[in-house]
Design a protein around this motif. Structure first.
Motif, mmCIF file in Angstrom:
data_model
loop_
_atom_site.group_PDB
_atom_site.id
_atom_site.type_symbol
_atom_site.label_atom_id
_atom_site.label_comp_id
_atom_site.label_asym_id
_atom_site.label_seq_id
_atom_site.Cartn_x
_atom_site.Cartn_y
_atom_site.Cartn_z
ATOM 1 N N ASP A 331 24.779 26.019 46.921
ATOM 2 C CA ASP A 331 25.560 26.659 45.972
ATOM 3 C C ASP A 331 27.079 26.410 46.508
ATOM 4 O OD1 ASP A 331 27.494 28.301 44.753
ATOM 5 O OD2 ASP A 331 26.002 29.705 44.176
ATOM 6 N N ARG A 333 29.937 27.131 46.119
ATOM 7 C CA ARG A 333 31.118 28.405 46.406
ATOM 8 C C ARG A 333 32.477 27.798 46.278
ATOM 9 N NH1 ARG A 333 30.779 29.890 51.451
ATOM 10 N NH2 ARG A 333 29.264 28.584 52.082
ATOM 11 N N ALA B 266 36.459 36.755 50.577
ATOM 12 C CA ALA B 266 36.338 35.558 50.072
ATOM 13 C C ALA B 266 36.746 34.527 50.852
ATOM 14 C CB ALA B 266 36.504 35.237 48.633
ATOM 15 N N LEU B 296 29.987 39.168 52.302
ATOM 16 C CA LEU B 296 30.565 39.589 51.080
ATOM 17 C C LEU B 296 31.540 38.553 50.339
ATOM 18 C CD1 LEU B 296 30.419 42.463 49.726
ATOM 19 C CD2 LEU B 296 32.722 42.766 50.693
ATOM 20 N N THR B 298 30.855 35.331 50.904
ATOM 21 C CA THR B 298 30.206 34.347 50.430
ATOM 22 C C THR B 298 29.412 34.724 49.020
ATOM 23 O OG1 THR B 298 29.703 34.001 52.793
ATOM 24 C CG2 THR B 298 27.990 32.865 51.269
ATOM 25 N N TYR B 299 29.021 35.821 48.925
ATOM 26 C CA TYR B 299 28.512 36.530 47.806
ATOM 27 C C TYR B 299 29.516 36.396 46.834
ATOM 28 C CZ TYR B 299 26.528 39.149 44.135
ATOM 29 O OH TYR B 299 26.158 39.678 42.940
ATOM 30 N N LEU B 301 31.620 34.250 46.173
ATOM 31 C CA LEU B 301 31.972 33.146 45.785
ATOM 32 C C LEU B 301 30.849 32.435 45.257
ATOM 33 C CD1 LEU B 301 34.532 31.848 48.570
ATOM 34 C CD2 LEU B 301 35.139 32.438 46.208
ATOM 35 N N THR B 302 29.424 32.787 45.096
ATOM 36 C CA THR B 302 28.650 32.182 44.505
ATOM 37 C C THR B 302 28.701 32.009 42.917
ATOM 38 O OG1 THR B 302 27.406 34.243 44.286
ATOM 39 C CG2 THR B 302 26.642 32.936 46.462
ATOM 40 N N ASP B 304 27.091 32.671 40.521
ATOM 41 C CA ASP B 304 26.732 33.907 39.847
ATOM 42 C C ASP B 304 27.764 34.826 39.815
ATOM 43 O OD1 ASP B 304 24.545 32.467 38.955
ATOM 44 O OD2 ASP B 304 23.031 33.381 40.243
ATOM 45 N N PHE B 306 31.033 34.341 41.004
ATOM 46 C CA PHE B 306 32.319 34.319 40.876
ATOM 47 C C PHE B 306 33.170 34.776 39.686
ATOM 48 C CE2 PHE B 306 35.980 31.355 40.114
ATOM 49 C CZ PHE B 306 36.231 31.135 41.262
#
Lengths: 553, 435
Positions: A331, A333, B266, B296, B298-299, B301-302, B304, B306
């Motif tokens: 992913d 990002r 982010a 946090l 990283t999550y 920006l994923t 799903d 974003f």
């Protein structure tokens, strides 16, 4: 928003790690879903468009199957500097890691430089967009694409994911007689290069390439055979070269392709696609597509489904192999880069790039034909130095066509092209020199032609003079040079008169034959005089002089 | 001039560790622009100052060099200085704050501020801390935590020496892609002096026509009484000098911290990707605070998450920025540029608005080092200049320093510093406080 709670305690979740912090944000997001004061944020990107519809064409290699191919081309932009640092781009064969600034190596504290953003890169991308009839975006933005790989020191690559510099456009493929639509063109940074030496079990990283400007040109899935895919890449290569945007060399890695291939039975919806990476030539790409099509068909024929995955290509076996599955796909990002302001392009700027566009091949042919050149002449001129007329950063270098056009200005086109092709190019070829090594400026070449035309030197002396100029480049004025070498035509009638009288005296029989009325014999006398003058006298005036002397009683 | 430099600012001649084991042996091949400017002006850099790892924290306890102990000691205390109460100097620029508060020779230190890292140490240590407008001081050579928020800040003994250092450092640098252009700076300077002329007079104690806004959302009911009364005393004194003090509302304040947390995490997850122990740094585990932010971010920006987190946070940030623009009397010099970028509607400035905002720098005095008490911050999502100035501690408090923060329109550093100097005057004439 009446009674408000205190500003939250940022660190209250220290003990239970990220979970509580996340929950807090989940709560924040939930709380944000209802109030009308906050509209849904504008999406940063548009959704994809429908594919081009093409009628099904049978292929005897895989009867009853349709193949759908889309290609992402990464083309290195031919610029002297990198995209966001003032480091010079390396040449082929530069020492590894010799063209690396702290920014290119992602040193802590470095930032991309945009106050002097490499506008040559932007302009070359614009030229490409114009040549592809793409829709140039006056506002484009830069994003970070994250993944971990040792040749990507920052852990992210700067690209244009959400708002690319151009959208749409197409490439027409004359042989296949189809148009391949372009999805978008994005500017991005190249990564470093990793070289694995299996024998020493050593992975070396070369960051020379890191940060060089790239264009990613994404096609729509409009191709239906390996041949069409091959023609697409070759056409794109030629287009990139003609606008000076890139070398388009797959073997040297200045052009790289990722190919998406899927197959489906005729009449059914498109199948699952696989992406093939690391292809080093158009030929290998075509082999890889063919082999991938057969692999997918074999799977479907035995009732299996094709899993979505990224595949590599083994040049020795001619087969593709699995690199990673969809689940393993990273992913990326994508995040708007907080350091880079949007790239704004004014209408005026785009117009100026449009005006500076190098002519496309078709246009050049038309122009040259209009000047009265034959197809053969045009072919020769355009093939000189592989037609590579443009240097780094889109600067016009002195190509053969431009040279000819300067030469033909105010001169007879046929004369100019004859001198250029038969004499200049001929002599360069004999000396095993490329056209860009030609030491004679168009001004000097022009003066030489003028000297011959006005009779200051004769044609044959002119050719001798040209050879001397090639072997001994100098800026000595041509008349002085001709004088020094004794090649100037002798204008004085006395000299010609003397030589003619001498010839008549030396060849009484021939002279009498002319006097008796056998006119062709005069050529023997003429030859004698030319030899005696060592080519310095003009044949026409010799003939006139001989006729005068032989007709007088 | 002798200056200490926070250890996340690159220096050629000294290590730049960011207080992390990751960069324990790192020495930058170049000087940050601010360091170069200091050297050019003849300043002596005495050393690198401790900080929270990569600037992440508000107590300066997360450091490979150990925690920073607040040098303050109440004059009436009878214990030896070395045995003083162990309280935090604030973070993340705790080293810079403590250096200025403790050392007699050093009047200034360089710090960085992403979400309050200059203002909190200033408040806890009883000194002055300026977080300038985003884009005025070059970030070239400052190790990034969250690029869109990071600012080089200045810590000083008083407003005057802070102002002097700000003038040296606030120059356009083409190496910083987010640096404000010279034309924008000029425009801001003009707007600032134009509006300062409305109240500045030859009598420095006369503040007639200065309009100060008190953001209501910054004073929750849970705030300690002694702290509120100290703040009230300052407000009364300013009124006494002729200033008009008005309540104002920044309605989106309660979302500030969440937006800040998502955006800064982010960006941190992206900026810290290079410290993987392969490209840079040693192969060491990261402390929990840093790790939490990276996970946090990283999550957020994923693919799903974003839209729900990152984009929402960006939108909130815009709302918060507009809150500020609504209350200021001085127009935003960046306004035209901002509309072009965000296409969001900007609110026209209010001629009845305020010159500056005033609020407490922290909700408490310095907490004990080993306590888990931590302070909340008013993160600087709007990129505005904020100056923390110490105020006199009330008899009802614990005797430790406390600061108030003056916030101004973008580019109004001179105005903010002038108001800060007035507040310093109030402190000296504490007697005026009784009403």
């Amino acid at each position: 928003m009446g009674q408000r709670s205190t500003v939250n305690d940022e660190h209250s979740s220290e003990s239970d790690g990220g979970a509580a912090a996340l929950a807090k944000i989940v709560m924040f997001v939930r709380s944000r879903t209802s109030p009308s004061s906050l509209r849904t944020p504008r999406r940063l990107y548009s959704t994809g468009q429908a594919n081009t519809i093409r009628t099904f064409e049978k292929d005897s290699r895989w009867p009853g199957w349709q193949v759908i191919i889309g290609i992402e081309v990464h083309a290195q932009i031919k610029s002297r500097e990198k995209l966001f640092s003032q480091t010079w781009a390396p040449d082929l064969g530069s020492t590894p890691n010799s063209h690396v600034s702290p920014y290119d190596a992602a040193f802590p504290g470095t930032l991309p430089v945009t106050s002097r953003l490499n506008f040559a890169c932007v302009n070359l991308a614009l030229r490409t967009a114009i040549a592809l009839q793409s829709d140039i975006q006056q506002r484009s933005t830069f994003d970070r694409k994250h993944y971990f790989y040792s040749d990507l020191p920052a852990g992210y690559q700067i690209t244009q994911h959400y708002n690319p510099i151009a959208r749409g456009g197409y490439v027409f493929l004359p042989k296949s007689n189809i148009s391949v639509c372009i999805e978008q063109i994005q500017l991005e940074q190249d990564t470093g290069k990793s070289l694995f030496e299996p024998r020493r079990r050593l992975l070396s990283i070369d960051l020379n390439r890191a940060g060089i400007g790239l264009m990613e040109i994404v096609s729509k899935p409009d191709m239906r055979s390996p041949e069409e895919a091959g023609e697409y890449v070759r056409t794109l290569q030629a287009l990139l070269r003609s606008v000076g945007a890139g070398d388009g060399n797959m073997e040297q890695g200045s052009l790289r392709c990722d190919v998406n291939v899927s197959v489906n039975r005729y009449g059914q919806s498109p199948g699952t696609r696989c992406e093939i990476k690391n292809l080093n030539s158009v030929r290998f790409m075509m082999v890889a597509i063919g082999s991938e099509v057969h692999r997918q068909i074999a799977m479907l024929d035995t009732g299996k489904s094709v899993p979505q995955e990224t595949r590599g290509f083994n040049e020795d076996t001619g087969e593709t192999f699995a690199l990673r599955s969809k689940e393993e796909a990273p992913d990326y990002r994508y995040m708007p880069d907080p350091n880079l302001p949007p790239l704004f392009l004014t209408e005026g700027h785009i117009t100026s790039v449009r005006k500076e566009m190098p002519a496309l091949a078709v246009e050049i042919r038309e122009r040259l034909a209009h000047r009265g050149l034959t197809h053969q002449d045009i072919d020769v001129l355009m093939a000189v130095d592989s037609g590579n007329e443009i240097g780094f950063d889109g600067r016009r270098s002195q190509g053969a066509v431009a040279y000819f056009e300067a030469l033909a200005k105010g001169r007879n086109s046929r004369t100019a092209v004859n001198w250029m092709i038969h004499e200049l190019l001929g002599q360069l070829t004999q000396r095993k020199k490329a056209f860009h090594e030609n030491p004679i400026s168009q001004e000097r070449m022009g003066s030489l032609i003028d000297m011959v035309q006005s009779g200051i030197v004769t044609g044959s002396s002119g050719k001798l003079l040209l050879r001397h100029m090639l072997d001994h480049p100098s800026s000595e004025p041509l008349t002085e040079l001709g004088e020094r070498l004794g090649l100037l035509a002798v204008r004085g009638d006395d000299f010609v008169e003397h030589l003619c009288l001498q010839a008549i005296a030396d060849m009484p029989e021939e002279a009498n034959a002319v006097r008796r009325g056998v006119p062709n014999v005069i050529n023997k006398l003429l030859g004698q005089v030319i030899r005696a003058s060592k080519g310095r006298a003009d044949p026409q005036s010799i003939r006139r002089m001989l006729q005068k002397q032989l007709s007088s009683p | 001039m002798t200056v200490a430099v926070k250890d996340n600012i690159c220096t050629k001649d000294m290590p730049t560790t960011c207080s992390s084991a990751m960069l324990r042996n790192f020495k930058s091949p170049f000087d940050a622009t601010v360091v170069r400017l200091l050297n050019n002006s003849g300043a002596t850099i005495v050393g690198k100052a401790n900080c929270d790892e990569f600037g992440m924290g508000s107590l300066n306890v997360h450091s490979v060099h150990g925690p920073v102990i607040n040098p303050f000691q109440h004059p009436s205390s009878s214990v030896k200085w070395e045995e003083r109460e162990r309280r935090s100097a604030g973070g993340s620029s705790g080293g810079s704050g403590a250096a200025v508060a403790a050392a007699c020779v050093m009047r200034n230190a360089l710090a960085t501020d992403t979400g309050g890292s200059v203002r909190l140490p200033a408040s806890y240590c009883g000194i002055v801390g300026l977080k300038p407008s985003y884009g005025l001081i070059s970030r070239w050579g400052v190790v990034s935590f969250a690029d869109s928020l990071d600012c080089v800040g200045i810590i000083g003994r008083d407003a005057a020496c802070t102002s002097k250092l700000f003038d040296i450092l606030s120059v356009f640098d083409e190496r910083d892609p987010t640096a404000a252009r010279p034309t924008t700076r000029e425009k801001a300077r003009e707007l600032c002096s134009e509006h300062m002329a409305e109240w500045v007079s030859s009598d420095a104690t006369d503040l007639t026509n200065l309009r100060i806004g008190i953001p209501q959302e910054y004073f929750p009911t849970s705030l300690d009484k002694s702290i509120v009364s100290s703040f009230r005393r300052v407000v009364r004194a300013l009124k006494h000098r002729g200033a008009t003090v008005l309540p104002v509302s920044l309605p989106n304040t309660s979302y500030a911290l969440s937006a800040y947390y998502v955006i800064s995490s982010a960006e941190a997850s992206s900026n810290l990707a290079r410290y993987d122990g392969v490209q840079y740094g040693l192969h060491v585990p990261l402390p929990p605070g840093v790790k939490r932010r990276i996970l946090l971010g990283t999550y957020a920006l994923t693919a799903d998450a974003f839209d729900n987190y990152f984009l929402q946070a960006q939108h909130l940030r815009q709302c918060i920025r507009e809150d500020f623009m609504r209350v200021f009397r001085v127009p935003n010099p960046l306004a035209r540029m901002k509309t072009a970028i965000t296409t969001a509607t900007t609110t026209p400035h209010d001629p009845a608005g305020v010159h500056v905002l005033l609020h407490l720098s922290a909700v408490r005095t310095a907490p004990l080092l080993d306590s888990d008490e931590q302070d909340g911050l008013h993160p600087s999502l709007a990129g505005l200049p904020a100056l923390s100035v110490p105020i006199a501690a009330g008899a009802e408090g614990d005797g430790w320093p406390l600061g108030v923060t003056v916030v101004g329109q973008w580019g109004c550093e001179k105005m903010v510093l002038a108001v800060g100097a007035s507040i310093e005057g109030v402190k000296r004439e504490d007697v005026l406080g009784g009403e």
